[in-house]
Design a protein around this motif. Structure first.
Motif, PDB file in Angstrom:
ATOM      1  N   GLU A 413     -58.810 110.311 -18.925  1.00 25.64           N
ATOM      2  CA  GLU A 413     -57.733 110.265 -19.905  1.00 25.64           C
ATOM      3  C   GLU A 413     -58.269 110.070 -21.318  1.00 25.64           C
ATOM      4  O   GLU A 413     -57.844 110.744 -22.256  1.00 25.64           O
ATOM      5  CB  GLU A 413     -56.754 109.149 -19.549  1.00 25.64           C
ATOM      6  N   SER A 414     -59.222 109.162 -21.477  1.00 27.93           N
ATOM      7  CA  SER A 414     -59.749 108.873 -22.801  1.00 27.93           C
ATOM      8  C   SER A 414     -60.534 110.057 -23.365  1.00 27.93           C
ATOM      9  O   SER A 414     -60.312 110.483 -24.504  1.00 27.93           O
ATOM     10  CB  SER A 414     -60.646 107.625 -22.743  1.00 27.93           C
ATOM     11  N   SER A 417     -58.308 113.233 -24.073  1.00 23.76           N
ATOM     12  CA  SER A 417     -57.444 113.086 -25.244  1.00 23.76           C
ATOM     13  C   SER A 417     -58.233 113.303 -26.531  1.00 23.76           C
ATOM     14  O   SER A 417     -57.745 113.951 -27.470  1.00 23.76           O
ATOM     15  CB  SER A 417     -56.788 111.704 -25.247  1.00 23.76           C
ATOM     16  N   HIS A 439     -51.455 122.232 -22.815  1.00 17.46           N
ATOM     17  CA  HIS A 439     -52.843 121.848 -23.078  1.00 17.46           C
ATOM     18  C   HIS A 439     -53.837 122.812 -22.457  1.00 17.46           C
ATOM     19  O   HIS A 439     -54.929 123.025 -22.991  1.00 17.46           O
ATOM     20  CB  HIS A 439     -53.098 120.442 -22.525  1.00 17.46           C
TER      21      HIS A 439
END
Length: 514
Positions: A413-414, A417, A439
């Motif tokens: 996730e980090s 993003s 995305h």
């Protein structure tokens, strides 16, 4: 004796014709004459040309007056040569001859007795004329062409001696150690690094000689010194103020070192247990990441980023032949994990946003587009793809080596993003495409122009998806509905649909372009 003898020797070597005269004659003919004989390792900051009044030194201990012209005769020939053939060109011809003869001596297409003659000449040049010391001295010449040609000839001789005699050239090794240990005070760092890289590349491309033994003999004496130099040039002595110009000495040194790191990366598969200098880029990649985000010339940033791309896409030549899994090598697994952890750590700290991507392309040394062609706008798409692949492959390897769902969710996730924000800032929308809605579309837009990169990105995402899927199957039999929905969303957002969309969208865009 005329300068035509040197020219005739060049023609004979070029054609592979046997050299008819004694070896001493030819060694004297191509022996370099420097105005100041080499003494120690002091650098030279002046033009070192054959002196028309000082003669050509033979550096021979035996009496050779019966087999070669006297020194005075050779001096007269250089002094009386054609005005169109200046002393500098004589030296360039001698350097060219040395490099040509090494190539011919290593060629199996040349007759054995011709190659043996060349070997005799090299033995005289090295043992009696001390040609290696003269070439080392010439590396510090202000004349860039002479210095470069001397470096090429020196690299050829060092490798030839390593291959034929199984011995490392002592003057060259001493020069390399002193230069690297003396950084940043030594002025011949770039030439030293370039010569070492050239010898290393010669070792790798010679398919007729087992490379492991030669590589160890070449690199073991330099192993610890190269690691210390890595620390010095990338950390202790690094100051971005020294790199304000892409033409500065500091920039030249760093670019030469990057080329050496690339050669060391290619060489590590030759050894079952790689040396420290072959692993240092992986184990201390944080130094490189810090430099990429510093205020240095863009050319250095780009070379380092492309080098990192080669690291994360690293495959050995053995793998290409046998199809084996290269990551089965324990040291490489350890190195790739160290590199992946370092990359993901800085990415999660907004490292990508600190890297401005130049929009200008290079046109044969110029940044200006040729007449009739518009200059490329936007960001450098080559570097954009390289950085994206570095992040995706690091993420793939980190997730592959993660054991729990919590680790994977946090890293994925980090990092994704941050990567999506990076793509929004620098991505180049396709003229046929509308506003990006999902995305997944960014992957197609970023990698559409390069099939190999597209495949690597798709493969990385697919392998991440498979890891997600395996962990989900291994999870508790009855997870809560909220956990299950969260997990399915994470899998969809990052992997499965992304991969399918990349491949289908890529085919669609290709068909539109056609």
């Amino acid at each position: 004796m005329k300068i035509s003898l040197l020219q005739q020797m060049y023609k004979d070597v070029l054609a592979g014709i046997p050299l008819a005269r004694e070896s001493h004659h030819y060694s004297s003919l191509i022996n370099l004459c420097l105005e100041q004989p080499p003494e120690g390792d002091e650098p030279c900051h002046q033009k070192l040309l054959p002196s028309t009044a000082g003669g050509i030194e033979s550096h021979q201990d035996t009496d050779m007056s019966d087999v070669v012209p006297a020194t005075d005769e050779l001096s007269t020939s250089f002094a009386n040569m054609s005005p169109s053939f200046c002393p500098r060109e004589v030296m360039l011809l001698q350097l060219t001859l040395i490099k040509m003869m090494v190539a011919k001596a290593e060629s199996q297409e040349i007759e054995l007795h011709v190659r043996q003659k060349y070997c005799e000449i090299f033995a005289l040049l090295l043992k009696e004329a001390k040609i290696d010391s003269k070439l080392i001295h010439l590396l510090g010449c202000d004349d860039r062409l002479l210095s470069h040609m001397a470096s090429q000839s020196l690299a050829s001789l060092v490798y030839f001696q390593l291959k034929e005699e199984d011995a490392l050239n002592v003057p060259w090794l001493s020069f390399s150690l002193n230069t690297l240990l003396g950084f940043p005070g030594n002025a011949r760092v770039a030439a030293c690094l370039w010569t070492l890289a050239a010898v290393l590349k010669e070792t790798l491309k010679d398919a007729l000689v087992p490379g492991a033994g030669l590589l160890r003999k070449l690199l073991v004496p330099l192993d610890a010194v190269l690691e210390g130099f890595y620390n010095a040039i990338l950390l202790h002595q690094f100051d971005s103020h020294h790199y304000t110009s892409p033409y500065s000495e500091a920039t030249n040194n760093l670019i030469s070192f990057i080329d050496l790191l690339e050669a060391l990366l290619a060489s590590r598969t030759e050894l079952e247990l790689p040396l420290r200098c072959q692993r240092i880029l992986f184990l201390k990649v944080s130094y490189v990441l810090n430099i990429i985000s510093s205020s240095i010339p863009y050319i250095i940033k780009k070379k380092l980023i492309l080098l990192l791309k080669k690291c994360v896409l690293y495959k050995s030549r053995e793998d290409a032949k046998s199809g084996s899994l290269f990551l089965q090598t324990p040291s490489l697994c350890e190195d790739m994990l160290a590199l992946s952890n370092a990359v993901l750590q800085v990415v999660n700290l907004t490292w990508l946003n600190q890297i401005p991507l130049s929009g200008k392309s290079s046109y044969f040394g110029s940044s200006e587009a040729p007449p009739g062609r518009d200059s490329q706008g936007g960001s450098d798409q080559t570097v954009l793809r390289a950085l994206s692949l570095v992040v995706l492959k690091a993420l793939e390897f980190k997730i592959h080596n993660s054991a729990t769902q919590a680790e994977i969710k946090g890293d994925f996730e980090s990092s994704m993003s941050q990567l999506l924000m990076f793509w929004r800032s620098h991505g180049k929308p396709s003229p046929q495409s509308q506003t990006v809605v999902h995305h997944c579309e960014w992957l197609s837009l970023v990698f559409m122009e390069q099939d190999d990169d597209m495949w690597e990105a798709a493969k990385a995402l697919l392998l991440i998806y498979l890891k997600f899927d395996r962990l989900q199957c291994d999870a508790a039999d009855n997870p809560s509905q909220k956990e299950e929905e969260s997990w399915e969303f994470l899998v969809h957002a990052g992997t499965a649909l992304c991969t399918r969309f990349v491949l289908s969208s890529h085919r669609t865009e290709k068909s539109k372009a056609a």
